[in-house]
Design a protein around this motif. Structure first.
Motif, mmCIF file in Angstrom:
data_model
loop_
_atom_site.group_PDB
_atom_site.id
_atom_site.type_symbol
_atom_site.label_atom_id
_atom_site.label_comp_id
_atom_site.label_asym_id
_atom_site.label_seq_id
_atom_site.Cartn_x
_atom_site.Cartn_y
_atom_site.Cartn_z
ATOM 1 N N CYS A 12 0.862 -1.186 0.000
ATOM 2 C CA CYS A 12 0.000 0.000 0.000
ATOM 3 C C CYS A 12 0.892 1.227 0.000
ATOM 4 C CB CYS A 12 -0.895 0.023 1.237
ATOM 5 S SG CYS A 12 -2.197 -1.209 1.148
ATOM 6 N N GLN A 14 0.260 3.910 1.700
ATOM 7 C CA GLN A 14 0.245 4.405 3.076
ATOM 8 C C GLN A 14 -0.734 3.526 3.845
ATOM 9 O OE1 GLN A 14 -0.249 8.759 3.618
ATOM 10 N NE2 GLN A 14 -2.138 8.240 4.670
ATOM 11 N N LYS A 15 -0.445 3.279 5.100
ATOM 12 C CA LYS A 15 -1.341 2.414 5.872
ATOM 13 C C LYS A 15 -2.516 3.249 6.400
ATOM 14 C CE LYS A 15 -1.841 -1.768 7.558
ATOM 15 N NZ LYS A 15 -2.137 -2.884 6.677
ATOM 16 N N CYS A 16 -3.734 2.850 6.048
ATOM 17 C CA CYS A 16 -4.903 3.569 6.560
ATOM 18 C C CYS A 16 -4.997 3.336 8.070
ATOM 19 C CB CYS A 16 -6.170 3.085 5.865
ATOM 20 S SG CYS A 16 -6.098 3.301 4.078
ATOM 21 N N TYR A 18 -7.260 2.585 10.096
ATOM 22 C CA TYR A 18 -8.155 1.555 10.647
ATOM 23 C C TYR A 18 -7.755 0.144 10.206
ATOM 24 C CZ TYR A 18 -9.823 2.066 5.892
ATOM 25 O OH TYR A 18 -9.869 2.146 4.525
ATOM 26 N N CYS A 19 -6.723 0.052 9.362
ATOM 27 C CA CYS A 19 -6.513 -1.196 8.622
ATOM 28 C C CYS A 19 -5.574 -2.174 9.323
ATOM 29 C CB CYS A 19 -5.955 -0.867 7.245
ATOM 30 S SG CYS A 19 -5.605 -2.343 6.284
ATOM 31 N N PHE A 21 -5.207 -5.281 7.717
ATOM 32 C CA PHE A 21 -4.987 -6.304 6.682
ATOM 33 C C PHE A 21 -3.488 -6.539 6.517
ATOM 34 C CE2 PHE A 21 -8.936 -4.518 4.320
ATOM 35 C CZ PHE A 21 -9.761 -5.171 5.208
ATOM 36 N N SER A 23 -0.838 -5.868 4.807
ATOM 37 C CA SER A 23 -0.342 -4.993 3.738
ATOM 38 C C SER A 23 0.671 -4.025 4.338
ATOM 39 C CB SER A 23 -1.500 -4.212 3.121
ATOM 40 O OG SER A 23 -2.004 -3.271 4.038
ATOM 41 N N GLY A 63 -5.885 -6.993 -1.907
ATOM 42 C CA GLY A 63 -4.709 -6.601 -1.135
ATOM 43 C C GLY A 63 -5.082 -6.163 0.261
ATOM 44 N N GLY A 64 -4.232 -5.297 0.742
ATOM 45 C CA GLY A 64 -3.295 -4.410 0.085
ATOM 46 C C GLY A 64 -3.955 -3.589 -1.034
ATOM 47 N N THR A 65 -3.100 -3.066 -1.834
ATOM 48 C CA THR A 65 -3.544 -2.268 -2.978
ATOM 49 C C THR A 65 -2.883 -2.811 -4.231
ATOM 50 O OG1 THR A 65 -3.650 -0.311 -1.548
ATOM 51 C CG2 THR A 65 -3.693 0.075 -3.913
ATOM 52 N N ASN A 97 -7.307 1.360 -5.459
ATOM 53 C CA ASN A 97 -7.381 2.546 -4.614
ATOM 54 C C ASN A 97 -7.437 3.737 -5.574
ATOM 55 O OD1 ASN A 97 -6.449 4.915 -3.211
ATOM 56 N ND2 ASN A 97 -5.807 3.563 -1.555
ATOM 57 N N ARG A 134 -6.623 7.971 4.381
ATOM 58 C CA ARG A 134 -6.681 7.597 2.959
ATOM 59 C C ARG A 134 -5.797 8.539 2.147
ATOM 60 N NH1 ARG A 134 -8.505 2.768 1.753
ATOM 61 N NH2 ARG A 134 -9.057 3.499 -0.318
#
Ligand code: SF4
Length: 379
Positions: A12, A14-16, A18-19, A21, A23, A63-65, A97, A134
């Protein structure tokens, strides 16, 4: 033989906040070698299952992205899918994304047989998008969807999250209206969960996460579940709404006991009744593939009891619900003999509709799904 393929891209930008996952941001240096390893796994394992079971009905790159990969790497993966898994896949989805695609990238996906896109938009409100980490704006999300439509995509899904910090009902209503105005085919809605190890979990510990009150979040859920069907999006699963005939086939297969092969780091597989998970660490995955060592670990060979519970939970997530015939065929016992009392109890509470063909959640049951699912755990 019906089966599907899931391909995981663990990168990704950038790491969101809340995430949780599997990634990673800032690992661009590994993208080329990851792509190489993934293509090797597609060639060996993808091809082997293709020979065994024929061409899969669905392929899903998530993903991920996935679209964080440079075009060149994405093209390599898509070519490997075409060569070893099959061309003309009925439903071929890539998660996008909006901050990572442009017209050229989307045309590349379309040219290689991708026919469905799933955009992680979450909200169209720039203040909220920044608040949740985001990388894109609302306007960029609108632009990305329009570019996808111009590139020929006729099956587009969009994710929205409700219950975000500092989100008000009016913010959500604007986002839903913007999503509806885009003439997309599928919408997924998720309530925010604060997961361990995320930025939000740390902010919560520090008292810096102002989430909407439970009743407010519930009102947002009610709003979405009422409005989306009015605009032709039928709910076919707890979190998923689609125009008729445009439900995600790939996701449906998860809920209906269809086998799938997971490729890539952290990918899960469900093959011949057993569940596997690949190593999560990207470098460990690349090294394992290069050395030809095992990158899958058997996660679970479920006992009959666990298999029944899982079969019930997954089927109950869907609008069709749990089929008595499918249950009896799989386990050689009747649904009534295993879950008769539970079904009766949940029906009395208005959470479940019990019919001759099986049972399914009511609207109230969808809303309080966890209460219903808990009852399906066998002692
Ligand atoms: S883009 Fe998706 S996978 Fe990546 S950090 Fe954000 S939510 Fe997680």
């Amino acid at each position: 033989m019906q089966w599907g393929v899931y391909i995981h891209i663990p990168f990704c930008r950038q790491k969101c906040f809340y995430c949780d996952f599997p990634s990673y941001a800032g690992r661009e240096n590994l993208m080329a070698s990851y792509t190489e390893a993934l293509c090797q796994q597609i060639e060996i394992q993808g091809f082997s299952y293709r020979q065994k079971w024929g061409r899969p009905a669905t392929v899903y790159i998530g993903g991920g992205t996935p679209t964080a990969l440079p075009e060149e790497n994405m093209a390599q993966i898509l070519k490997a899918v075409a060569a070893y898994i099959g061309m003309g896949i009925e439903e071929f989805t890539v998660e996008c994304n909006p901050g990572t695609v442009d017209a050229e990238y989307l045309q590349l996906l379309r040219a290689h047989g991708v026919n469905r896109l799933s955009f992680g938009v979450q909200s169209f409100n720039d203040r909220l998008l920044r608040r949740i980490g985001r990388i894109h704006t609302g306007a960029e999300a609108v632009e990305a969807v329009k570019q996808a439509q111009a590139a020929g995509f006729e099956n587009i899904s969009l994710d929205l999250i409700y219950g975000l910090p500092e989100q008000e009902m009016a913010d959500l209503q604007v986002s839903v209206r913007q999503a509806l105005a885009l003439d997309i085919q599928h919408i997924s809605i998720y309530g925010l969960q604060v997961e361990e190890g995320t930025v939000f979990a740390r902010q919560q510990e520090l008292g810096k996460l102002a989430l909407p009150a439970e009743e407010e979040a519930e009102a947002m859920y009610d709003y979405m579940t009422e409005v989306l069907p009015q605009y032709g999006y039928r709910r076919y699963e707890v979190s998923n709404f689609a125009q008729a005939g445009l439900e995600s086939r790939h996701n449906r297969s998860y809920w209906h006991d269809v086998p799938y092969l997971g490729l890539g780091a952290a990918a899960h597989s469900y093959l011949e009744g057993k569940r596997y998970a690949a190593v999560v660490d990207i470098q460990g995955y690349i090294a394992g593939i290069k050395a030809g060592t095992e990158i899958w670990q058997l996660e679970e060979e479920p006992t009959c009891q666990h298999a029944m519970e899982e079969f019930a939970f997954l089927a109950l997530r869907t609008a069709e619900g749990l089929s008595a015939q499918a249950f009896a065929e799989k386990f050689q016992v009747s649904l009534q003999s295993v879950y008769g009392e539970v079904m009766e109890k949940l029906a009395r509470q208005g959470l479940l509709l019990v019919e001759e063909a099986g049972c399914r959640l009511t609207e109230k049951g969808f809303k309080y799904g966890n209460v219903a699912f808990a009852e399906f755990i066998l002692d």
